[in-house]
Enzyme design. Structure first.
Site, PDB file in Angstrom:
ATOM      1  N   THR A 137     -27.888 -31.938   5.193  1.00  0.00           N
ATOM      2  CA  THR A 137     -29.259 -32.432   5.120  1.00  0.00           C
ATOM      3  C   THR A 137     -29.342 -33.730   5.893  1.00  0.00           C
ATOM      4  O   THR A 137     -28.666 -34.707   5.564  1.00  0.00           O
ATOM      5  CB  THR A 137     -29.729 -32.635   3.675  1.00  0.00           C
ATOM      6  OG1 THR A 137     -30.939 -33.393   3.674  1.00  0.00           O
ATOM      7  CG2 THR A 137     -28.685 -33.348   2.842  1.00  0.00           C
ATOM      8  N   GLY A 159     -37.684 -37.245   6.376  1.00  0.00           N
ATOM      9  CA  GLY A 159     -37.530 -37.746   5.015  1.00  0.00           C
ATOM     10  C   GLY A 159     -38.630 -37.224   4.123  1.00  0.00           C
ATOM     11  O   GLY A 159     -39.622 -37.918   3.877  1.00  0.00           O
ATOM     12  N   GLY A 185     -28.882 -27.380   2.686  1.00  0.00           N
ATOM     13  CA  GLY A 185     -29.307 -28.427   1.777  1.00  0.00           C
ATOM     14  C   GLY A 185     -29.436 -27.955   0.345  1.00  0.00           C
ATOM     15  O   GLY A 185     -28.772 -27.003  -0.081  1.00  0.00           O
ATOM     16  N   MET A 210     -36.380 -33.758  18.556  1.00  0.00           N
ATOM     17  CA  MET A 210     -35.399 -34.288  19.499  1.00  0.00           C
ATOM     18  C   MET A 210     -34.161 -34.761  18.749  1.00  0.00           C
ATOM     19  O   MET A 210     -33.033 -34.575  19.207  1.00  0.00           O
ATOM     20  CB  MET A 210     -36.011 -35.445  20.300  1.00  0.00           C
ATOM     21  CG  MET A 210     -37.164 -35.033  21.193  1.00  0.00           C
ATOM     22  SD  MET A 210     -37.893 -36.434  22.055  1.00  0.00           S
ATOM     23  CE  MET A 210     -36.536 -36.907  23.114  1.00  0.00           C
ATOM     24  N   ILE A 211     -34.374 -35.361  17.566  1.00  0.00           N
ATOM     25  CA  ILE A 211     -33.249 -35.858  16.775  1.00  0.00           C
ATOM     26  C   ILE A 211     -32.456 -34.709  16.176  1.00  0.00           C
ATOM     27  O   ILE A 211     -31.223 -34.693  16.199  1.00  0.00           O
ATOM     28  CB  ILE A 211     -33.760 -36.810  15.668  1.00  0.00           C
ATOM     29  CG1 ILE A 211     -34.326 -38.089  16.293  1.00  0.00           C
ATOM     30  CG2 ILE A 211     -32.638 -37.134  14.678  1.00  0.00           C
ATOM     31  CD1 ILE A 211     -34.974 -39.028  15.291  1.00  0.00           C
ATOM     32  N   ASP A 255     -31.607 -35.730   5.882  1.00  0.00           N
ATOM     33  CA  ASP A 255     -32.282 -36.760   5.091  1.00  0.00           C
ATOM     34  C   ASP A 255     -31.333 -37.556   4.207  1.00  0.00           C
ATOM     35  O   ASP A 255     -31.751 -38.540   3.588  1.00  0.00           O
ATOM     36  CB  ASP A 255     -33.353 -36.126   4.188  1.00  0.00           C
ATOM     37  CG  ASP A 255     -34.493 -35.505   4.983  1.00  0.00           C
ATOM     38  OD1 ASP A 255     -34.579 -35.761   6.196  1.00  0.00           O
ATOM     39  OD2 ASP A 255     -35.290 -34.759   4.386  1.00  0.00           O
ATOM     40  N   GLY A 260     -33.008 -25.916   8.432  1.00  0.00           N
ATOM     41  CA  GLY A 260     -33.342 -26.378   9.776  1.00  0.00           C
ATOM     42  C   GLY A 260     -32.111 -26.871  10.503  1.00  0.00           C
ATOM     43  O   GLY A 260     -31.021 -26.948   9.944  1.00  0.00           O
TER      44      GLY A 260
END
Length: 537
Positions: free
Chosen positions: A307, A353, A278, A461-462, A309, A189
């Protein structure tokens, strides 16, 4: 042949003992690639029961160390050094000779047409990294296994030095720049900083003298999809791409099989491959590396851990994480304002997460506006006298409003399980944020208390944001060190920060399972101190 999306998923990867070098076995039953360990299967931070049957952070329970042996520490360190040895082109080509590096900051003039074979020696420049340079993995001496955040090798929590390879340019290289065709691929992603890493890889390759640089569009699928063509990359093309989010090359999950990808590498003449992704993407990169070794292809495969996360083992942090925490503040502040401005207002924010709650934890700490932080590593009950909803009732009664931050992978045991998977082979999670919103409304309605519940999910959005300054620096150095590692002749490695320094790791050592928040860590204790939340069990 399976697609690379099935090379690894965090919950199904199994490590096997092997006395041979790292390789991959194909299982007809599970249709998954499974890793083989170089030496004994020693994890750095797994679990071990001590004599009192108390669980401590330690090595795998299937690896036995005789602590009565006075030399057990040296034997462990020898095993650790063997596991963290970096795969090199000379493993496959023992007679491969090195040449003086073309990377020297005393010589920044453009290469001339007479460049091939006439390499600058750089003997008078002291900017190279010695191959024997190491970075200490952990710096804290824990005197007890029960000390907060203790990471111990043995039940006695003895101090054992663990060193990893320092990243940076080497004095000698194993690829002639004029013969290099480098490729960059971004998988999975979106994540803030992808363009920054692409840019720095290209700029550093050009400093070495590489003129053939291409981007593979839309992840691994770009290797075989006839409708997708290589993107020609140069300083001019990438000069300003870091000023926007996303990826110049596009991203996607899944893709073709390893054989097809390596066939494509051969056909295209690619001998340096930089893979941004990732855990699953890195497992694919390692499979590509192994197949290239099997075919005796001189190809350097280098990973750059992407990643958002922050769940890659052994690394301080991965790029995109700082930006995610910073951008999450906007959503949290909006939820706080909505909750604080309403009568009995409750704001719920769901953050990224899947397996690790680092973003939710750090965002909660940074904001100072969170009353309840829920992460995958810490179980909780929603209902009952000690549940989340009961505490929300207390917060409404005592302070009039509340804000909840929940990681997407938290509380999945409360939701209906699904067997659906995405293109990467990840199990599709239920929406814990929506579930908590619905259950909160239902609960307050049943007890006849008015509650105004607002739900915010800022995930996309992030992910699409431009990297902030901190991530921008991290991406810059990661991109540079990826190129340095490739020219040094390494392959099947990834680059990251370790104890504030940049280091190289064998991919096999960072993909076995996600890095998780330790519920006994000082950082989680700090988060609990900030929120004031009780245990929800």
């Amino acid at each position: 042949m399976d697609t690379l999306s099935h090379v690894i998923t965090p919950n199904i990867t199994t490590l096997h003992h092997s006395s041979s070098s790292s390789s991959l076995r194909y299982s007809n039953n599970s249709r998954l690639f499974r890793s083989f360990r170089v030496t004994k299967n020693v994890r750095v931070f797994s679990q071990l029961k001590n004599q009192n049957n108390n669980t401590i952070n330690s090595i795998d329970s299937d690896y036995v160390i005789d602590y009565n042996d006075p030399d057990w520490k040296s034997k462990f360190k020898e095993d650790f050094e063997a596991r963290f040895r970096l795969p090199h082109v000379t493993d496959t080509f023992p007679d491969e000779e090195s040449m003086p590096s073309t990377f020297c900051l005393k010589m920044r003039t453009p290469m001339t047409k007479d460049f091939p074979g006439n390499y600058h020696s750089g003997e008078d420049w002291h900017g190279y990294i010695n191959d024997n340079d190491r970075v200490l993995l952990k710096t804290i001496y824990h005197s007890s296994p029960t000390s907060a955040g203790a990471e111990c090798i043995d039940p006695g929590c003895n101090w054992v030095e663990q060193w990893v390879h320092r990243a940076g340019p080497r004095k000698n290289i194993y690829f002639k720049p004029e013969e290099v065709k480098a490729a960059i691929v971004t998988c999975g992603g979106l994540c803030p900083g992808l363009n920054d890493v692409i840019r720095q890889i290209v700029l550093t390759l050009e400093i070495y003298g590489v003129t053939q640089i291409v981007g593979i569009p839309f992840g691994y699928r770009g290797f075989t999809d006839a409708d997708l063509t290589e993107v020609q990359l140069s300083r001019k093309v990438v000069q300003n791409i870091h000023l926007s989010g996303g990826s110049l090359l596009g991203v996607s999950r899944g893709g073709p099989g390893v054989d097809e990808i390596v066939d494509s590498l051969e056909e295209r003449g690619i001998n340096m491959l930089f893979v941004l992704g990732g855990n699953g993407t890195h497992a694919g990169a390692n499979a590509i590396h192994n197949e290239c070794c099997k075919r005796r292809l001189k190809v350097s495969v280098i990973g750059v851990p992407k990643t958002i996360d922050n769940d890659i083992l052994l690394m301080d942090k991965t790029f995109g994480f700082d930006t995610a925490v910073e951008e999450a503040q906007r959503a949290i502040n909006s939820a706080y304002i909505e909750a604080h401005s309403a009568y009995h207002g409750i704001g719920i924010v769901k953050l990224m997460g899947r397996s690790s709650g680092f973003i939710a934890m750090q965002s909660s700490l940074a904001s100072g506006q969170i009353d309840i932080c829920l992460i995958p590593e810490v179980p909780f009950n929603l209902h009952g006298p000690h549940g989340v909803l009961s505490h929300l009732k207390y917060l409404i009664e005592s302070k009039g409003s509340a804000v909840v931050c929940v990681a997407e992978g938290a509380g999945q045991n409360l939701l209906q399980k699904t067997n659906d998977t995405d293109a990467s082979g990840n199990v599709k999670f239920g929406d814990i944020g929506v579930y908590i919103q619905q259950e909160t409304k239902k609960y307050f309605k049943e007890i006849d208390v008015l509650a105004d519940v607002k739900y915010i999910d800022p995930t996309y959005m992030i992910r699409a944001c431009r990297a902030n300054a901190s991530d921008g620096i991290l991406c810059t150095v990661l991109g540079q060190n990826a190129v340095h590692g490739a020219f040094a002749g390494y392959s099947g490695i990834t680059v990251g920060t370790c104890n504030t320094h940049y280091a190289y790791f064998p991919i096999t050592e960072v993909i076995s399972h996600p890095q998780l928040v330790d519920p006994n860590s000082r950082m989680w204790h700090r988060c609990l101190t900030s929120t004031g939340q009780p245990d929800f069990i």
